[in-house]
Design an enzyme around this catalytic site. Sequence first.
Site, PDB file in Angstrom:
ATOM      1  N   GLU A 111      39.271  49.415  48.809  1.00  0.00           N
ATOM      2  CA  GLU A 111      39.312  48.180  48.018  1.00  0.00           C
ATOM      3  C   GLU A 111      40.588  47.472  48.433  1.00  0.00           C
ATOM      4  OE1 GLU A 111      40.497  45.555  45.766  1.00  0.00           O
ATOM      5  OE2 GLU A 111      40.761  47.046  44.181  1.00  0.00           O
ATOM      6  N   CYS A 113      44.393  41.775  43.075  1.00  0.00           N
ATOM      7  CA  CYS A 113      43.613  41.486  44.284  1.00  0.00           C
ATOM      8  C   CYS A 113      42.518  40.458  44.033  1.00  0.00           C
ATOM      9  CB  CYS A 113      43.014  42.773  44.851  1.00  0.00           C
ATOM     10  SG  CYS A 113      42.075  43.715  43.646  1.00  0.00           S
ATOM     11  N   GLU A 167      33.168  50.344  43.144  1.00  0.00           N
ATOM     12  CA  GLU A 167      33.751  51.169  42.097  1.00  0.00           C
ATOM     13  C   GLU A 167      33.255  50.675  40.750  1.00  0.00           C
ATOM     14  OE1 GLU A 167      37.822  52.883  44.004  1.00  0.00           O
ATOM     15  OE2 GLU A 167      38.008  50.944  42.988  1.00  0.00           O
TER      16      GLU A 167
END
Length: 484
Positions: free
Chosen positions: A256, A290, A464
């Site tokens: 990620e 992010c 996820e």
Amino acid sequence: MNTLSNPALFRQSCYINGQWVTASDSISITITNPVDQSVLGTVPSLTVEQTNEAIVQAHAAMAGWSALTAKERSKILYRWFALIEANIDDLGTLMTLEQGKPLQEAKGEIRYAASFIEWFAEEGKRVYGETIPQTVSTNRLSTIKQPIGVCSAITPWNFPAAMITRKAAPALAAGCSIIIKPASETPFTALALAELAAQAGIPAGIFNVITGDARALGEPLTQHPLISKFSFTGSTQVGRKLYEQCAPTIKKTSLELGGNAPFIVFDDADIDKAAASAVQAKFRNGGQTCVCVNRFYVHDAVYDEFLEKFTAKVAELNVGNGLEQNTDIGPMIARRAIDGMQVLLDDALAKGARQLVLGNEIEEQGNFINPKILVDVDDSMNIVHEEIFGPIATLIRFQDEDEVLARANNTIFGLAAYFFSQDIRRVYRVAEKLESGMIGINTGMISNEVAPFGGVKQSGLGKEGSRYGIEDYLSVKYLCVDIA
């Protein structure tokens, strides 16, 4: 730590195979508060040899854990969940002290982190195989799913609890053991989670937390032959290197990575809602996420209205110590983060952008920085193409839907994107054309435990959370039985 109601949560040792471990050579890492650089404590800097030993122990411990039924593992995970919920105040305080985010935001992250444990405690009981129609009359074909093996994970400083549980909860629910290497800036939250895992009855060797030099420990965590699955959350640059290190042993890998999220405001948008959502999507955790917006594309017809309303809301944000009640933006994690933003700012200003400095009048010293809005931004500026990771918003005008989609997709990243429109035809059209793994439509908040989190392009691999999140910790085994 005397600020905690439960001092047992403050651990300055690694947690390996059910034991609290210090470095064999007494080398330690000093952890400081980003507000004033005061020392909070130290953690060991483990050796590669100690890490290898931890991997071997996790491998040995996994046999007993994977032999439990999914329901038995679920009960233990629920105890862990309940203990985290019961210690939210202390865990939030600990996180604010080492990471800097406002206390209420830190407590919100603890709840978010706990939600993954609750979710996967249930999903572990729903790991189904299948029966396959046979091609030969005397054969019976089926599949089963089994834990993939020992897992390792390297997690970031910006979400020091949630990025751990989002990986550890599905691993444990699947029957795997896991070794977590948290960021050196924020290890105490991870170690507190380990203390609660031990209290919950998670067996020795199943949930392990190690600390030390990221480059040195990254090698065994990605290269050791007993590691079957590796997961990383962090920058794309580091992710490429870790992915390369996993290749020789063909490990299952989840990444990620970085983002460059666009936020598009069309001319038919609800501007009040867009402006309020823009503040959430840009300035949560001081812009250090992010999925934070990097680029605001605003239609020329509503640009002035959006700028006025957005600016008014940003001006209300308070920068300061995260433990103070009225703080909206805490310190950046380190001075180097502000220095990196300054390089991007200087480039943009030299190329014609104008800067609006907003928020309260805190001096830009130490790790603090006021929120900023840049206007007159264009695609020639580096700040449009590089992840800002801080409280700087860049506003860009556009006039045409096809034009803005091309500009929004003109990036190597594809993690999150946001847009605002009240035209249902445009909603589907734009959502399908944006090259991102997650799309927020008329909202700036998209993360939760029940939906898949992950990107496309160089923003990473795998998902996820959600029902997909446990699949990366399982292997599918095919059974062919001849009954003749």
